[in-house]
Design a protein around this motif. Structure first.
Motif, mmCIF file in Angstrom:
data_model
loop_
_atom_site.group_PDB
_atom_site.id
_atom_site.type_symbol
_atom_site.label_atom_id
_atom_site.label_comp_id
_atom_site.label_asym_id
_atom_site.label_seq_id
_atom_site.Cartn_x
_atom_site.Cartn_y
_atom_site.Cartn_z
ATOM 1 N N HIS A 147 0.865 -1.181 0.000
ATOM 2 C CA HIS A 147 0.000 0.000 0.000
ATOM 3 C C HIS A 147 0.899 1.227 0.000
ATOM 4 C CE1 HIS A 147 -3.778 -2.125 0.744
ATOM 5 N NE2 HIS A 147 -3.034 -2.955 1.458
ATOM 6 N N ALA A 148 0.575 2.212 -0.836
ATOM 7 C CA ALA A 148 1.353 3.448 -0.938
ATOM 8 C C ALA A 148 0.512 4.604 -0.404
ATOM 9 C CB ALA A 148 1.760 3.708 -2.382
ATOM 10 N N GLN A 149 1.016 5.240 0.638
ATOM 11 C CA GLN A 149 0.317 6.356 1.277
ATOM 12 C C GLN A 149 1.173 7.610 1.221
ATOM 13 O OE1 GLN A 149 -2.780 6.313 2.839
ATOM 14 N NE2 GLN A 149 -3.006 4.281 1.959
ATOM 15 N N PRO A 150 0.547 8.775 1.042
ATOM 16 C CA PRO A 150 1.339 10.008 1.062
ATOM 17 C C PRO A 150 1.909 10.269 2.453
ATOM 18 C CG PRO A 150 -1.008 10.491 0.770
ATOM 19 C CD PRO A 150 -0.861 9.012 0.787
ATOM 20 N N VAL A 151 3.125 10.783 2.489
ATOM 21 C CA VAL A 151 3.742 11.187 3.751
ATOM 22 C C VAL A 151 3.219 12.580 4.081
ATOM 23 C CG1 VAL A 151 5.934 11.799 4.871
ATOM 24 C CG2 VAL A 151 5.785 9.761 3.407
ATOM 25 N N THR A 152 2.595 12.716 5.226
ATOM 26 C CA THR A 152 2.013 14.006 5.618
ATOM 27 C C THR A 152 2.717 14.635 6.808
ATOM 28 O OG1 THR A 152 0.369 12.866 6.981
ATOM 29 C CG2 THR A 152 -0.272 13.394 4.704
ATOM 30 N N ASP A 153 3.591 13.897 7.472
ATOM 31 C CA ASP A 153 4.311 14.390 8.636
ATOM 32 C C ASP A 153 5.622 15.043 8.193
ATOM 33 O OD1 ASP A 153 4.823 14.378 11.654
ATOM 34 O OD2 ASP A 153 6.584 13.305 10.868
ATOM 35 N N THR A 154 5.840 16.286 8.617
ATOM 36 C CA THR A 154 7.030 17.032 8.199
ATOM 37 C C THR A 154 8.319 16.358 8.658
ATOM 38 O OG1 THR A 154 5.777 19.092 8.234
ATOM 39 C CG2 THR A 154 8.171 19.296 8.281
ATOM 40 N N ALA A 155 8.359 15.835 9.877
ATOM 41 C CA ALA A 155 9.574 15.169 10.374
ATOM 42 C C ALA A 155 9.891 13.928 9.543
ATOM 43 C CB ALA A 155 9.415 14.811 11.853
ATOM 44 N N GLU A 156 8.864 13.149 9.209
ATOM 45 C CA GLU A 156 9.086 11.969 8.377
ATOM 46 C C GLU A 156 9.572 12.380 6.988
ATOM 47 O OE1 GLU A 156 6.894 7.833 6.920
ATOM 48 O OE2 GLU A 156 5.655 9.444 7.736
ATOM 49 N N ALA A 157 8.972 13.442 6.430
ATOM 50 C CA ALA A 157 9.377 13.921 5.101
ATOM 51 C C ALA A 157 10.834 14.359 5.106
ATOM 52 C CB ALA A 157 8.471 15.070 4.663
ATOM 53 N N GLU A 158 11.259 15.080 6.139
ATOM 54 C CA GLU A 158 12.652 15.514 6.224
ATOM 55 C C GLU A 158 13.593 14.315 6.305
ATOM 56 O OE1 GLU A 158 12.478 18.131 9.588
ATOM 57 O OE2 GLU A 158 11.866 19.850 8.368
ATOM 58 N N LYS A 159 13.197 13.299 7.079
ATOM 59 C CA LYS A 159 14.005 12.079 7.193
ATOM 60 C C LYS A 159 14.129 11.398 5.828
ATOM 61 C CE LYS A 159 12.100 8.340 8.506
ATOM 62 N NZ LYS A 159 11.363 7.306 9.226
ATOM 63 N N VAL A 160 13.020 11.294 5.104
ATOM 64 C CA VAL A 160 13.023 10.643 3.794
ATOM 65 C C VAL A 160 13.913 11.407 2.817
ATOM 66 C CG1 VAL A 160 11.598 10.045 1.799
ATOM 67 C CG2 VAL A 160 10.770 9.565 4.114
ATOM 68 N N LEU A 161 13.855 12.718 2.845
ATOM 69 C CA LEU A 161 14.680 13.511 1.936
ATOM 70 C C LEU A 161 16.168 13.316 2.236
ATOM 71 C CD1 LEU A 161 12.505 16.721 1.687
ATOM 72 C CD2 LEU A 161 12.664 14.815 0.077
ATOM 73 N N ARG A 162 16.524 13.177 3.509
ATOM 74 C CA ARG A 162 17.916 12.858 3.862
ATOM 75 C C ARG A 162 18.289 11.475 3.335
ATOM 76 N NH1 ARG A 162 16.269 15.352 8.628
ATOM 77 N NH2 ARG A 162 15.980 13.341 9.685
#
Length: 150
Positions: A86-101
């Motif tokens: 299942h693919a869900q959008p990331v909506t949490d800013t902290a999680e998004a920053e971690k993913v970008l790193r």
């Protein structure tokens, strides 16, 4: 899950950075596209343009299938994996920053570019959570797979 199989899955995910992901079009046909990814364990993340067919497909149905593999001249050396997920959008800013790193580490040669956050209007980060993983290993026999329920 068998420890050896878990290690093989993790190794394949860590060694690669491109996957083919299939979403479901409105007419019910699968649509396969190639995307870059980063992973944390068995969870994968990828970027998707919000105006793309893939994003429209995911907005209707979050089920995906994907494959990760590599080319080899020896058919008996084919290895790879496929997932139902299942693919869900990331909506949490902290999680998004971690993913970008994580993506920056997976693609170190990439010139730093402005990356999307959950509030971005044109690009979204998706989290892919597997439900079933099939590990393909021809060294164990033609078409041999080990199935793992997550």
């Amino acid at each position: 899950m068998d420890e050896e199989i878990g290690r093989k899955i993790q190794t394949l995910l860590d060694q690669h950075r491109i996957m083919t992901i299939a979403t479901l079009r409105p007419d019910g046909w699968p649509q396969a596209t190639t995307v870059g990814y980063a992973n944390e364990g068995f969870i994968l993340y990828f970027l998707c343009g919000l105006d793309s067919q893939k994003a429209a497909n995911l907005a209707r149905d979050d089920r995906v299938s994907l494959t990760i593999d590599h080319d080899t001249p020896d058919i008996t050396a084919i290895t790879g994996l496929s997932m139902a997920a299942h693919a869900q959008p990331v909506t949490d800013t902290a999680e998004a920053e971690k993913v970008l790193r994580m993506l920056s580490l997976k693609y170190p040669e990439q010139v730093p570019l402005p990356m999307p956050m959950p509030t971005a209007k044109d690009v979204r980060i998706f989290r892919v959570q597997p439900t079933v993983i099939s590990l393909l290993d021809y060294s164990k026999g033609f078409g041999h797979t080990d199935l793992v329920n997550c």
